[in-house]
Design a protein around this motif. Structure first.
Motif, PDB file in Angstrom:
ATOM      1  N   SER A  97     -18.122  48.416 109.649  1.00 41.21           N
ATOM      2  CA  SER A  97     -18.901  48.038 108.468  1.00 41.21           C
ATOM      3  C   SER A  97     -19.563  46.657 108.531  1.00 41.21           C
ATOM      4  CB  SER A  97     -18.084  48.215 107.192  1.00 41.21           C
ATOM      5  OG  SER A  97     -16.858  47.592 107.276  1.00 41.21           O
ATOM      6  N   PRO A  98     -18.908  45.566 108.975  1.00 42.53           N
ATOM      7  CA  PRO A  98     -19.596  44.268 108.873  1.00 42.53           C
ATOM      8  C   PRO A  98     -20.650  43.993 109.948  1.00 42.53           C
ATOM      9  CG  PRO A  98     -17.331  43.948 109.583  1.00 42.53           C
ATOM     10  CD  PRO A  98     -17.514  45.408 109.424  1.00 42.53           C
ATOM     11  N   ARG A 163     -19.239  48.191 101.853  1.00 42.09           N
ATOM     12  CA  ARG A 163     -17.878  47.696 101.614  1.00 42.09           C
ATOM     13  C   ARG A 163     -17.166  48.510 100.537  1.00 42.09           C
ATOM     14  NH1 ARG A 163     -14.638  46.809 104.541  1.00 42.09           N
ATOM     15  NH2 ARG A 163     -13.312  48.060 103.266  1.00 42.09           N
ATOM     16  N   TYR A 260     -14.823  40.725 103.501  1.00 39.72           N
ATOM     17  CA  TYR A 260     -15.978  41.358 104.160  1.00 39.72           C
ATOM     18  C   TYR A 260     -17.099  40.336 104.376  1.00 39.72           C
ATOM     19  CZ  TYR A 260     -19.992  44.533 104.591  1.00 39.72           C
ATOM     20  OH  TYR A 260     -21.114  45.200 105.020  1.00 39.72           O
ATOM     21  N   GLU A 261     -17.393  39.565 103.330  1.00 38.55           N
ATOM     22  CA  GLU A 261     -18.481  38.578 103.464  1.00 38.55           C
ATOM     23  C   GLU A 261     -18.162  37.565 104.562  1.00 38.55           C
ATOM     24  OE1 GLU A 261     -19.178  37.329  99.389  1.00 38.55           O
ATOM     25  OE2 GLU A 261     -19.689  39.435  98.994  1.00 38.55           O
ATOM     26  N   ASP A 263     -16.289  38.234 107.202  1.00 38.81           N
ATOM     27  CA  ASP A 263     -16.447  38.960 108.475  1.00 38.81           C
ATOM     28  C   ASP A 263     -17.918  39.058 108.863  1.00 38.81           C
ATOM     29  OD1 ASP A 263     -13.760  39.328 108.644  1.00 38.81           O
ATOM     30  OD2 ASP A 263     -13.766  41.453 108.068  1.00 38.81           O
ATOM     31  N   VAL A 264     -18.795  39.342 107.862  1.00 34.84           N
ATOM     32  CA  VAL A 264     -20.232  39.486 108.151  1.00 34.84           C
ATOM     33  C   VAL A 264     -20.765  38.187 108.756  1.00 34.84           C
ATOM     34  CG1 VAL A 264     -22.524  39.728 107.093  1.00 34.84           C
ATOM     35  CG2 VAL A 264     -20.673  41.276 106.424  1.00 34.84           C
TER      36      VAL A 264
END
Ligand code: NAP
Length: 273
Positions: A97-98, A163, A260-261, A263-264
């Motif tokens: 996902s990221p 996410r 998540y942010e 990781d991105v």
């Protein structure tokens, strides 16, 4: 068509075996590679006929569609290794996902899709999240849709919903298993029912619940209404859950999104040329 899988860890291995179990792919349709070769060999031993490439580059040169099933921090090394080998007609599917589609499209000249699977695909169930890249043709989309329909119900989502959709489809099997475990443990603590009985009761209930919601004609709402007769015990239990449990999920979603942010940003820094 030979389909490749770079990375045969938990999810890469699950996808390979699920496609084989579903009958959609034969082992001989699949080529795999993994950093630690013994892991790929173990998967091939369990699924005779599965091909093992000697390197990721070799896998890329021999497949028309291949999957990237490595962790976000492992993408850079794989992309550095394969980028000269990839050509325009190939389809690359990332299950991570990221890692943004626009970054993959910048790195590779081919057609890109992001398809996020779930552990539920081990039994050919649950949604897979389908996020097509800009270069996929209608025919490519159809082929990928058809492939994933054999092991899941694909659902098209916008990339900015990756996410939250992953929380619901991919993380929730663990979240809900944790809640069921807590329910069984509380039953043991409060009543001394044997733990094996408590776990069997919640597990078999979950199996039946899944079937009621997918094939039994119930919705989440109608199921609660059906079980909770007015003035009954279940209604009182639901009132308590409404009060205490709802806010936990808001916190959970905020937590997964913050991680998540992070990781991105880390992935984008690692992919900067
Ligand atoms: N697990 C899930 O339920 C789930 C659900 C949806 C999406 N995903 C996504 O799937 C991705 C993989 O997760 P996972 O749980 O399968 O992780 P994993 O078990 O660690 O598997 C990653 C695999 O990639 C291999 N690998 C690493 N670098 C490589 C390289 N340069 N060349 C070839 N193979 C390489 C690793 O090999 P080694 O044997 O050397 O470590 C390992 O077998 C993650 O991005 C995750 O977000 C996972």
């Amino acid at each position: 068509m030979t389909v490749g899988f770079i990375g045969t860890g938990s999810m890469g291995g699950t996808l390979v075996e699920s496609f084989i179990q579903s009958g959609r792919l034969l082992p001989s349709d699949i080529l795999i590679s993994n950093r630690t070769r013994a892991k790929a060999e173990h998967l091939a031993d369990k699924n005779p006929g599965l091909g093992i490439a000697t390197s990721n580059r070799e896998l890329v040169s021999q497949t028309s569609c291949f999957f990237l099933c490595v962790k976000p921090k492992e993408f850079r090394a794989v992309l550095d290794e394969i980028k000269e080998e990839v050509h325009e007609d190939q389809i690359v599917v990332s299950i991570t996902s990221p890692v943004m589609i626009r970054d993959l499209e910048e790195w590779l000249p081919c057609k890109i899709a992001k398809i996020i699977p779930s552990i539920t695909q081990a039994v050919q169930a649950g949604n897979s999240l389908f996020i097509p890249g800009s270069r996929l043709t209608a025919n490519d989309r159809e082929q990928l849709w058809d492939l994933f329909s054999a092991i899941s119900r694909p659902l098209v989502i916008e990339e900015h919903h990756t996410r939250i959709a992953s929380d619901l489809a991919s993380c929730s099997p663990a979240f809900i298993a944790n809640l069921l475990e807590k329910l069984a443990d509380a039953a043991v603590e409060e009543t001394q029912i044997p733990i094996e009985s408590a776990r069997s009761l919640v597990t078999q209930m979950a199996h039946g619940l899944g079937r009621l919601l997918t094939e039994g004609g119930f919705t989440l709402e109608s199921l609660q209404q059906r079980v909770a007769v007015p003035g009954g015990i279940t209604r009182e239990g639901l009132d308590l859950l409404d009060e205490d449990v709802g806010p936990v999920f808001n916190r959970l979603i905020r937590l997964t999104h913050a991680k998540y942010e992070d990781d991105v940003v880390k992935v984008q820094q690692s992919l900067d040329h």
